[in-house]
Design an enzyme around this catalytic site. Sequence first.
Site, PDB file in Angstrom:
ATOM      1  N   HIS A  40       0.894  -1.030   0.357  1.00  0.00           N
ATOM      2  CA  HIS A  40       0.035  -0.007   0.346  1.00  0.00           C
ATOM      3  C   HIS A  40       1.520   1.084   0.021  1.00  0.00           C
ATOM      4  O   HIS A  40       1.667   1.710   0.965  1.00  0.00           O
ATOM      5  CB  HIS A  40      -1.236  -0.066   1.171  1.00  0.00           C
ATOM      6  CG  HIS A  40      -1.450   0.978   1.387  1.00  0.00           C
ATOM      7  ND1 HIS A  40      -1.963   1.844   2.214  1.00  0.00           N
ATOM      8  CD2 HIS A  40      -3.013   1.655   0.640  1.00  0.00           C
ATOM      9  CE1 HIS A  40      -3.088   3.155   2.061  1.00  0.00           C
ATOM     10  NE2 HIS A  40      -3.362   2.904   1.261  1.00  0.00           N
ATOM     11  N   ARG A  41       0.829   2.433  -1.090  1.00  0.00           N
ATOM     12  CA  ARG A  41       1.837   2.910  -1.636  1.00  0.00           C
ATOM     13  C   ARG A  41       3.036   2.592  -1.478  1.00  0.00           C
ATOM     14  O   ARG A  41       4.092   3.903  -0.992  1.00  0.00           O
ATOM     15  CB  ARG A  41       1.511   3.609  -0.536  1.00  0.00           C
ATOM     16  CG  ARG A  41      -0.152   4.718  -0.552  1.00  0.00           C
ATOM     17  CD  ARG A  41      -0.263   6.191   0.406  1.00  0.00           C
ATOM     18  NE  ARG A  41      -1.305   6.026   0.934  1.00  0.00           N
ATOM     19  CZ  ARG A  41      -2.277   6.614   2.055  1.00  0.00           C
ATOM     20  NH1 ARG A  41      -1.737   7.295   2.698  1.00  0.00           N
ATOM     21  NH2 ARG A  41      -3.717   6.398   2.393  1.00  0.00           N
ATOM     22  N   HIS A  72      -0.607  10.572  -3.484  1.00  0.00           N
ATOM     23  CA  HIS A  72      -1.744   9.999  -2.886  1.00  0.00           C
ATOM     24  C   HIS A  72      -2.707  11.008  -2.415  1.00  0.00           C
ATOM     25  O   HIS A  72      -4.091  11.215  -2.742  1.00  0.00           O
ATOM     26  CB  HIS A  72      -1.830   9.082  -1.029  1.00  0.00           C
ATOM     27  CG  HIS A  72      -2.852   9.286  -0.548  1.00  0.00           C
ATOM     28  ND1 HIS A  72      -3.701  10.077  -0.015  1.00  0.00           N
ATOM     29  CD2 HIS A  72      -3.954   7.877  -0.804  1.00  0.00           C
ATOM     30  CE1 HIS A  72      -4.997   9.201   0.644  1.00  0.00           C
ATOM     31  NE2 HIS A  72      -5.244   8.141   0.030  1.00  0.00           N
ATOM     32  N   ASP A  96      -0.220   5.585  -6.067  1.00  0.00           N
ATOM     33  CA  ASP A  96      -1.326   6.254  -6.409  1.00  0.00           C
ATOM     34  C   ASP A  96      -2.155   7.615  -7.585  1.00  0.00           C
ATOM     35  O   ASP A  96      -0.478   8.116  -7.507  1.00  0.00           O
ATOM     36  CB  ASP A  96      -2.673   7.310  -4.885  1.00  0.00           C
ATOM     37  CG  ASP A  96      -2.737   6.000  -3.728  1.00  0.00           C
ATOM     38  OD1 ASP A  96      -1.602   5.696  -3.157  1.00  0.00           O
ATOM     39  OD2 ASP A  96      -3.856   5.135  -4.133  1.00  0.00           O
TER      40      ASP A  96
HETATM   41  O1  G3P Z   1      -6.210   2.041  -3.162  1.00  0.00           O
HETATM   42  C1  G3P Z   1      -7.131   0.636  -1.525  1.00  0.00           C
HETATM   43  C2  G3P Z   1      -6.676   2.589  -0.572  1.00  0.00           C
HETATM   44  O2  G3P Z   1      -5.011   2.804  -0.587  1.00  0.00           O
HETATM   45  C3  G3P Z   1      -7.595   3.049  -1.183  1.00  0.00           C
HETATM   46  O3  G3P Z   1      -7.783   4.427   0.044  1.00  0.00           O
HETATM   47  O4  G3P Z   1      -6.366   6.423   0.712  1.00  0.00           O
HETATM   48  O5  G3P Z   1      -5.363   4.767   1.228  1.00  0.00           O
HETATM   49  O6  G3P Z   1      -5.736   5.726  -0.972  1.00  0.00           O
HETATM   50  P1  G3P Z   1      -5.959   5.430   0.413  1.00  0.00           P
HETATM   51 CA    CA Z   2      -4.990   3.300  -3.283  1.00  0.00          CA
END
Ligand code: G3P
Ligand code: CA
Length: 738
Positions: A53-54, A95, A82
Amino acid sequence: MKKNLIAGIACLSLSVTSGAPLAVLAQPIQISATDNGQTTLHPLSSDVAVIAHRGASAYGPEHTLAAYKQAMTMKADYVEFDIQMTKDGQLVAMHDETLARTTNAKELYPDRAPWRVKDFTLDEISRLDAGSWFNKAYPDKAKTQYIGQHVPTLEEAIEFVKQHGNGKVGLYMETKAPSVYPGMEEKLIEVLKKNNVLDDEKLFLESFSEESLRKLKNLVPQVKLVQLYTSKMLAGKDVYRELKRISDYAAGVGPSKELVVPKFMEAAHQNQLLVHPWTVNSQDDLVSLLSLGVDGEFTNNTDLLVDLLEKPFISHGVASGDVTDSSAILWARTNEAAKVQFEISTDSNFKHDTIVKTSRADVKHDYTVNVTVTGLKPDTTYFYRGHAISSNYTVNGSFKTAPEENSLKPITMVWGGDTGGQGEIPPFNSFNAMAAINPDFFLFSGDTIYADNKTPAVPNPPSVTVEDFWAKYKENRTDAGLRSLLQKTGTYAIWDDHEVINDFSGPSQPLTPTGLRAFKDYWPMSSERSTEDKLYHKYSWGNSMDMIILNNRGYRSPNTQNDGADKTMLGVEQLEWLKQQLLTSDAKVKLVATSVPISVPTGKAMARDGWANGNQVNSNDPTGYENEFKKISDFIIEKGIKNVFFVTTDVHFADIIKYDANQDGKTDYNELISGPIGAIKINPPTLDPTFGPERLYAEGNFNNFGVFRIDPSNKEATVEIRDENGKIHFSHSYQLEN
Ligand code: G3P
Ligand code: CA
């Protein structure tokens, strides 16, 4: 990366012919040796995706090449980007829609508030430091190489992953705020084409925006799309209808993690939608979602999920039970064959006096273990922790041993039952409310599963194979509230009918052995109870209480049999044992833990399931078991046995009753009924008058549980009925007789 979720695979329901491509899955494949072949609570394929995640953003500044590199070093399956768009139409990995949080834009461009990405050219953005903020925010994780990390363009990020991912690491990209950036989708596709990744098998495009995803579907129908959901987006919607609707463009769903419950999993997997929840960081949450059968997880902690997927782990929590003043049973389940180790100590840091016990979790018990610990001190809180050997995921628990035999100590217990029936699917709130009471133990009074009801674990009921029954216990154990209660205090679980099938009589029901096998696998069960499948046993809590646990199912004549001298619910041996326990007990309170009620007519006319024959409903109903209960009632009265409380659930409403069976104006015994925890809720009917019941309280149509306290110094017992939020609906104190 090895994915141990295919461990012990018994069979794939694919028809694989030589040379032909694997058949397209019409149904989920059986994913483990103990899968019942119909549950949707397992991944759609044998691979579970680790989605960084990121980047590995728990260890490095999000959306920098350093974080992406860390993710790949930790063996992520995907790196998530993102995407935002600059003033000059370039796509960058970022993000937020503004640069303020994760770069030094405020310092470099102090008069450009609010530092929106769309207000800066790529050239301006390329001058920013996107790493130093991390060192300031997380000094314990700070690294000099993070200083000066820049904001990568999407193209740069793609190339970086392709270069360092050895062709194994996939790309997962989110069109962030596409409404802010007209043309974002077209630009994204242009970049994907230019970098030859548009047709990659391991490419996902995701968005919260359905519009953006539908646009992408039209432009590049071959690409796998994931619809992201927040709780708010799904609020008030029928999840089955919603996920079917989006399945016409999406290959998967990305729900906020709290949305993932059995119903969500069933709705997704019924539509062949992959489930990738976000953002899942703690080991407990990662495991909890794996136990629900997700297909991957967005996590900042790439290494934690990779570790779980590479080695056996405790998949459905730990529990303790059948506790005495010197022993306890510890229970755990792993996701595949493993050696499980428990450490037990009075020291929560396990620094001294630690007992170590190990046991093998194997397929014939669905990888559950039941371990007996002896030599414990009475009236003592013990801490324990369990883990599968080689796994670094440890689950902690605690329990309290009973006071020594001749002591008079206060007791607080909670009891409940009826969990997961008639369309009520976990999670249920009552478990957290029960844990908040800080009880000395939990009496789970039956219907701990509804083996014969339709739920995601067994969509085609009734449960028939042991895998079906196991699936039901696993389904209910996905309830974090239940796991936390079982991990917080000792549990005495009794069975009633839905552990096998509605209103069954053990000796005449062919499913009994299978249901009983699964019941013994999934509850901490002492050998005293499991030997010869007795299940009945007495547990003393000092001299304050003797808890006499009954087995109302294993020896019972068929419900349809006419009542009489040869009809029994308990069986001759257990009935005599019960009378002896009552007679010889010197405890202040004799609590009889029964799974059926005395005077609430249950089952159906001409086949009553509790003791009452319901003759106030049907005056010539010849069934029920009143003939046997009269023996118990008469015995209590004749022997002058005091302070007897029959405690049960079963009826789907709360009912507190006192009995004057011989109508001499004195209470002979009491009955405390709570429930349901999570099943159909009904209103209390009239009581069968045979044993002189008088209702102190009755209330239906709400989930609830009971609290029973004994204060021996004041010779008092107190009962409470609390709703699923812990609110007291009824409370009553009993002066205990000498
Ligand atoms: O992309 C899945 C999750 O990352 C969505 O939430 O705010 O972390 O991009 P966010
Ligand atoms: Ca995301």
